[in-house]
Design a protein around this motif. Sequence first.
Motif, PDB file in Angstrom:
ATOM      1  N   TYR A   1      -4.000  -5.978   2.186  1.00 26.24           N
ATOM      2  CA  TYR A   1      -5.346  -6.517   2.046  1.00 26.24           C
ATOM      3  C   TYR A   1      -5.348  -7.990   2.458  1.00 26.24           C
ATOM      4  O   TYR A   1      -4.316  -8.651   2.436  1.00 26.24           O
ATOM      5  CB  TYR A   1      -5.877  -6.350   0.621  1.00 26.24           C
ATOM      6  N   VAL A   2      -6.520  -8.465   2.829  1.00 21.37           N
ATOM      7  CA  VAL A   2      -6.663  -9.859   3.260  1.00 21.37           C
ATOM      8  C   VAL A   2      -6.494 -10.759   2.043  1.00 21.37           C
ATOM      9  O   VAL A   2      -7.235 -10.650   1.068  1.00 21.37           O
ATOM     10  CB  VAL A   2      -8.028 -10.100   3.940  1.00 21.37           C
TER      11      VAL A   2
ATOM     12  N   VAL B   1      -2.139 -11.421   5.358  1.00 22.13           N
ATOM     13  CA  VAL B   1      -2.264 -10.113   4.724  1.00 22.13           C
ATOM     14  C   VAL B   1      -1.236 -10.013   3.614  1.00 22.13           C
ATOM     15  O   VAL B   1      -0.083 -10.415   3.790  1.00 22.13           O
ATOM     16  CB  VAL B   1      -2.030  -8.982   5.753  1.00 22.13           C
TER      17      VAL B   1
ATOM     18  N   MET C   1      -6.627  -3.636   4.984  1.00 17.59           N
ATOM     19  CA  MET C   1      -6.241  -3.749   6.393  1.00 17.59           C
ATOM     20  C   MET C   1      -5.113  -2.788   6.718  1.00 17.59           C
ATOM     21  O   MET C   1      -4.193  -2.618   5.931  1.00 17.59           O
ATOM     22  CB  MET C   1      -5.761  -5.173   6.709  1.00 17.59           C
TER      23      MET C   1
END
Length: 179
Positions: free
Chosen positions: A21-22, A32, A65
């Motif tokens: 994930y960001v 990330v 992501m």
Amino acid sequence: RDVVVPKTIAELTPGQMVAGYVHKVESFGVIVRFRGNLSALAPRPNIADRFISTPLDLFHVGDSMRCVVQRVDLSTERVFVTFKPSIVTPSSGESNYLRSLFREAFMAAKLTFMNSKKIMPAWNKYSLGSVVQASVSSIESYGCILLGDDYTTVMLCKEPSDGVNVGDDVRVCVLDIDF
């Protein structure tokens, strides 16, 4: 191609598809985060197949992501990934890989708690990227200890805002879950 959510840098190899994930968006690229505080950088040129002047408006903290590992430097513990659609294959129908992964981990933890007769924290309401209400329990040198409204879930805010005091109610974005 199988997608993994790595926990250590040793689990990564170039060409591998990973999910995270960001964690942070900067003008130079996107950071990330994976499990275990493992992070990777997607430099601005590796974000899209076309020129992107800045990723600041394209990504948000907490976005799930899928990316491909480009380079792993064990000596400096740096990892570089890409989001380029020409390299990252489309999802095979799983709309949110991380949520499904955490759902499985939640179910396993729930079974463990049920067998031990302990109070079960309400982890299922804390999905990645969600914004939740919490209360500041204490402020330590390493960050704020936050207590969820279920009074069993403990959260850590590493970089508290100025003016935050013990007892304050705050809204926080869930960036990582550790079972």
